[in-house]
Scaffold this motif. Structure first.
Motif, PDB file in Angstrom:
ATOM      1  N   SER A 227       0.835  -1.199   0.000  1.00 33.48           N
ATOM      2  CA  SER A 227       0.000   0.000   0.000  1.00 33.48           C
ATOM      3  C   SER A 227       0.871   1.251   0.000  1.00 33.48           C
ATOM      4  CB  SER A 227      -0.907   0.007   1.229  1.00 33.48           C
ATOM      5  OG  SER A 227      -1.623   1.223   1.323  1.00 33.48           O
ATOM      6  N   ILE A 228       0.345   2.340  -0.572  1.00 35.32           N
ATOM      7  CA  ILE A 228       1.089   3.603  -0.578  1.00 35.32           C
ATOM      8  C   ILE A 228       0.407   4.669   0.278  1.00 35.32           C
ATOM      9  CG2 ILE A 228       2.104   3.175  -2.844  1.00 35.32           C
ATOM     10  CD1 ILE A 228       0.046   5.085  -4.035  1.00 35.32           C
ATOM     11  N   HIS A 229      -0.829   4.439   0.676  1.00 34.52           N
ATOM     12  CA  HIS A 229      -1.555   5.460   1.435  1.00 34.52           C
ATOM     13  C   HIS A 229      -1.408   5.232   2.932  1.00 34.52           C
ATOM     14  CE1 HIS A 229      -3.429   6.539  -2.412  1.00 34.52           C
ATOM     15  NE2 HIS A 229      -3.516   7.723  -1.846  1.00 34.52           N
ATOM     16  N   ASN A 230      -0.233   5.590   3.420  1.00 35.06           N
ATOM     17  CA  ASN A 230       0.085   5.477   4.840  1.00 35.06           C
ATOM     18  C   ASN A 230       1.150   6.515   5.143  1.00 35.06           C
ATOM     19  OD1 ASN A 230       1.788   4.423   7.208  1.00 35.06           O
ATOM     20  ND2 ASN A 230       0.014   3.057   7.291  1.00 35.06           N
ATOM     21  N   PHE A 231       0.956   7.258   6.225  1.00 31.30           N
ATOM     22  CA  PHE A 231       1.873   8.351   6.576  1.00 31.30           C
ATOM     23  C   PHE A 231       3.320   7.868   6.669  1.00 31.30           C
ATOM     24  CE2 PHE A 231       4.033  10.968   9.811  1.00 31.30           C
ATOM     25  CZ  PHE A 231       3.884  12.226   9.253  1.00 31.30           C
ATOM     26  N   LEU A 232       3.547   6.731   7.297  1.00 29.88           N
ATOM     27  CA  LEU A 232       4.912   6.236   7.487  1.00 29.88           C
ATOM     28  C   LEU A 232       5.537   5.775   6.166  1.00 29.88           C
ATOM     29  CD1 LEU A 232       3.178   5.485  10.250  1.00 29.88           C
ATOM     30  CD2 LEU A 232       5.359   4.491  10.907  1.00 29.88           C
ATOM     31  N   ILE A 233       4.733   5.139   5.326  1.00 30.01           N
ATOM     32  CA  ILE A 233       5.236   4.670   4.038  1.00 30.01           C
ATOM     33  C   ILE A 233       5.652   5.853   3.173  1.00 30.01           C
ATOM     34  CG2 ILE A 233       4.556   3.540   1.877  1.00 30.01           C
ATOM     35  CD1 ILE A 233       2.820   1.643   3.641  1.00 30.01           C
ATOM     36  N   ILE A 234       4.855   6.924   3.208  1.00 26.90           N
ATOM     37  CA  ILE A 234       5.191   8.114   2.420  1.00 26.90           C
ATOM     38  C   ILE A 234       6.464   8.768   2.959  1.00 26.90           C
ATOM     39  CG2 ILE A 234       4.408  10.412   1.704  1.00 26.90           C
ATOM     40  CD1 ILE A 234       1.547   9.293   1.756  1.00 26.90           C
ATOM     41  N   LEU A 235       6.604   8.813   4.282  1.00 21.91           N
ATOM     42  CA  LEU A 235       7.840   9.340   4.880  1.00 21.91           C
ATOM     43  C   LEU A 235       9.056   8.563   4.384  1.00 21.91           C
ATOM     44  CD1 LEU A 235       7.151  10.040   8.684  1.00 21.91           C
ATOM     45  CD2 LEU A 235       7.656  11.716   6.897  1.00 21.91           C
ATOM     46  N   GLU A 237       9.376   6.811   1.639  1.00 22.49           N
ATOM     47  CA  GLU A 237       9.609   7.008   0.201  1.00 22.49           C
ATOM     48  C   GLU A 237      10.085   8.420  -0.105  1.00 22.49           C
ATOM     49  OE1 GLU A 237       9.492   4.878  -2.315  1.00 22.49           O
ATOM     50  OE2 GLU A 237       9.057   3.201  -0.966  1.00 22.49           O
ATOM     51  N   GLU A 238       9.471   9.409   0.555  1.00 23.36           N
ATOM     52  CA  GLU A 238       9.765  10.807   0.218  1.00 23.36           C
ATOM     53  C   GLU A 238      11.077  11.289   0.822  1.00 23.36           C
ATOM     54  OE1 GLU A 238       7.494  14.857   1.319  1.00 23.36           O
ATOM     55  OE2 GLU A 238       6.329  13.559  -0.012  1.00 23.36           O
ATOM     56  N   HIS A 239      11.356  10.845   2.048  1.00 17.35           N
ATOM     57  CA  HIS A 239      12.542  11.350   2.748  1.00 17.35           C
ATOM     58  C   HIS A 239      13.581  10.279   3.033  1.00 17.35           C
ATOM     59  CE1 HIS A 239      10.632  15.243   3.334  1.00 17.35           C
ATOM     60  NE2 HIS A 239       9.543  14.615   3.744  1.00 17.35           N
ATOM     61  N   LYS A 240      13.322   9.055   2.572  1.00 14.96           N
ATOM     62  CA  LYS A 240      14.274   7.947   2.732  1.00 14.96           C
ATOM     63  C   LYS A 240      14.576   7.634   4.198  1.00 14.96           C
ATOM     64  CE  LYS A 240      14.312   8.016  -1.679  1.00 14.96           C
ATOM     65  NZ  LYS A 240      13.385   7.088  -2.382  1.00 14.96           N
ATOM     66  N   PHE A 241      13.570   7.831   5.057  1.00 17.87           N
ATOM     67  CA  PHE A 241      13.735   7.455   6.457  1.00 17.87           C
ATOM     68  C   PHE A 241      13.636   5.939   6.599  1.00 17.87           C
ATOM     69  CE2 PHE A 241      11.836  11.812   7.374  1.00 17.87           C
ATOM     70  CZ  PHE A 241      13.050  12.366   7.743  1.00 17.87           C
ATOM     71  N   SER A 242      14.255   5.423   7.645  1.00 17.28           N
ATOM     72  CA  SER A 242      14.120   4.009   7.956  1.00 17.28           C
ATOM     73  C   SER A 242      12.764   3.760   8.611  1.00 17.28           C
ATOM     74  CB  SER A 242      15.236   3.566   8.903  1.00 17.28           C
ATOM     75  OG  SER A 242      15.061   4.187  10.180  1.00 17.28           O
ATOM     76  N   VAL A 243      12.440   2.476   8.811  1.00 15.69           N
ATOM     77  CA  VAL A 243      11.191   2.131   9.497  1.00 15.69           C
ATOM     78  C   VAL A 243      11.165   2.735  10.895  1.00 15.69           C
ATOM     79  CG1 VAL A 243       9.870   0.226  10.511  1.00 15.69           C
ATOM     80  CG2 VAL A 243      10.763   0.018   8.182  1.00 15.69           C
ATOM     81  N   ASP A 244      12.251   2.573  11.630  1.00 19.07           N
ATOM     82  CA  ASP A 244      12.309   3.081  13.005  1.00 19.07           C
ATOM     83  C   ASP A 244      12.207   4.606  13.042  1.00 19.07           C
ATOM     84  OD1 ASP A 244      12.519   0.543  13.992  1.00 19.07           O
ATOM     85  OD2 ASP A 244      14.700   0.597  14.235  1.00 19.07           O
ATOM     86  N   GLU A 245      12.882   5.278  12.113  1.00 22.41           N
ATOM     87  CA  GLU A 245      12.823   6.742  12.073  1.00 22.41           C
ATOM     88  C   GLU A 245      11.409   7.212  11.738  1.00 22.41           C
ATOM     89  OE1 GLU A 245      17.346   7.951  10.593  1.00 22.41           O
ATOM     90  OE2 GLU A 245      15.837   7.287   9.125  1.00 22.41           O
ATOM     91  N   SER A 246      10.780   6.564  10.769  1.00 22.72           N
ATOM     92  CA  SER A 246       9.420   6.947  10.375  1.00 22.72           C
ATOM     93  C   SER A 246       8.441   6.717  11.509  1.00 22.72           C
ATOM     94  CB  SER A 246       8.990   6.148   9.138  1.00 22.72           C
ATOM     95  OG  SER A 246       9.818   6.438   8.033  1.00 22.72           O
ATOM     96  N   MET A 247       8.609   5.603  12.210  1.00 24.69           N
ATOM     97  CA  MET A 247       7.726   5.302  13.336  1.00 24.69           C
ATOM     98  C   MET A 247       7.879   6.348  14.437  1.00 24.69           C
ATOM     99  SD  MET A 247       5.363   3.283  14.514  1.00 24.69           S
ATOM    100  CE  MET A 247       5.447   1.777  13.521  1.00 24.69           C
ATOM    101  N   GLU A 248       9.106   6.745  14.721  1.00 22.42           N
ATOM    102  CA  GLU A 248       9.337   7.736  15.771  1.00 22.42           C
ATOM    103  C   GLU A 248       8.760   9.093  15.383  1.00 22.42           C
ATOM    104  OE1 GLU A 248      10.299   9.248  19.346  1.00 22.42           O
ATOM    105  OE2 GLU A 248      10.395   7.141  18.729  1.00 22.42           O
ATOM    106  N   ILE A 249       8.918   9.499  14.123  1.00 21.13           N
ATOM    107  CA  ILE A 249       8.362  10.767  13.648  1.00 21.13           C
ATOM    108  C   ILE A 249       6.839  10.737  13.741  1.00 21.13           C
ATOM    109  CG2 ILE A 249       8.001  12.192  11.582  1.00 21.13           C
ATOM    110  CD1 ILE A 249      10.885  11.373  10.750  1.00 21.13           C
ATOM    111  N   ALA A 250       6.247   9.614  13.349  1.00 21.09           N
ATOM    112  CA  ALA A 250       4.787   9.491  13.392  1.00 21.09           C
ATOM    113  C   ALA A 250       4.273   9.557  14.824  1.00 21.09           C
ATOM    114  CB  ALA A 250       4.357   8.183  12.727  1.00 21.09           C
TER     115      ALA A 250
END
Length: 313
Positions: A227-235, A237-250
């Motif tokens: 899926s592409i419609h998820n805040f963390l997935i977009i983070l 793809e758009e900013h090349k964050f890791s899973v852990d980084e995206s989760m922490e930002i979210a």
């Protein structure tokens, strides 16, 4: 992932009764065609969703709302199965819904249209003409943003994060949930003395909280599904964050939204208006109830399960 909110969640005591009535209604109109689909609805506790959002609602109003949400869940499954279904079928359903809302004859005799026609007839009987017109406006808006999501999924173009954050509360139906909330607590939709900027901001924070909590909770399942419609997935793809980084930002964004929501609630309460206090409490029930349902009631978003009622063909 579960969040601890500084306000409680509750389930409407009518939940089990509404589940039985709504399931029978769906079988009658052919929305649920097999015993397996009926069992999936019950196991996932789909019909408890409305009871978690609106724990104090009365049966006369909550029953049609429960039916409406079942239609949306099933449509969501149909949309998720686009690789196995004709996209034109989804668009034809949306077009038919607009015809029904405009009180024109339904063009396609399928369960989705017949069930929606049943719901609108029932809803028109229990709300005022003005409140029904507001539903028509809100649902057409929902369809518009659903079509945006549909086109985005079809093209596989990941939307910019700002566009996603703005459109997601509409395409998810969170603002539709606000509409129903107001009707169910008898909040005066047309009272301009009550409507104002503070309420708009409160609703913006509430819908964003609901959507972000859902994105965090369903992240791993949606990532596995592509899926592409998820805040963390977009983070990612758009900013090349890791899973852990995206989760922490979210999580940090969620906590900021919650803090802002609580602050706005305090400011609005200062007006000492009983209907505003009831409105704020209803918003809190919605936020906590949506999260409780998705994390504790349903198995629809668990990582290793097929969360579809309508299975892929």
């Amino acid at each position: 992932m579960e969040f601890l909110y500084p306000f409680e969640s509750m389930i409407n005591p009518l939940s089990d009764e509404l589940d039985e009535l709504t399931t029978s209604w769906a079988v009658h109109f052919g929305l649920l065609k097999t015993r397996k689909q009926v069992n999936a609805v019950k196991q996932m506790k789909i019909n408890a969703f409305a009871s978690c959002l609106y724990p104090n609602a009365q049966k006369q109003l909550l029953l049609p709302v429960t039916k409406f949400y079942l239609i949306l869940f099933l449509l969501d499954d149909l949309t998720d199965n686009l690789k196995h279904a004709d996209q034109n079928e989804i668009e034809a359903i949306y077009l038919d819904y607009i015809n029904i809302l405009n009180e024109e004859e339904s063009k396609i005799k399928i369960p989705f249209s017949e069930a929606f026609n049943s719901f609108t007839s029932e809803w028109r009987e229990v709300v005022t003409k003005e409140d029904y017109q507001e539903f028509t406006k809100s649902f057409k808006e929902y369809i518009e943003f659903q079509q945006w999501e549909l086109e985005s999924n079809n093209s596989k173009e990941i939307p910019p994060i700002q566009e996603y954050c703005f459109k997601r509360p509409y395409s998810s139906g969170a603002y539709l949930a606000i509409y129903f909330m107001k009707i169910l607590i008898k909040f005066p939709l047309q009272d301009k003395e009550i409507e104002g900027c503070q309420l708009h901001y409160l609703e913006s924070k509430a819908t964003s909280l609901i959507c972000l909590a859902n994105d965090i909770g369903s992240f791993y399942k949606e990532m596995n599904e592509g899926s592409i419609h998820n805040f963390l997935i977009i983070l990612m793809e758009e900013h090349k964050f890791s899973v852990d980084e995206s989760m922490e930002i979210a999580k940090q964004k969620h906590n900021r939204l919650l803090f802002q929501f609580i602050q706005l609630c305090s400011l609005t309460k200062d007006k000492n208006n009983p209907i505003l206090s009831k409105y704020i409490q209803a918003l809190k029930y919605m936020i906590a109830g949506s999260h409780y349902w998705s994390t504790s009631e349903t198995i629809r978003y668990h990582n290793n399960l097929n969360g579809n009622i309508i299975e892929k063909q």
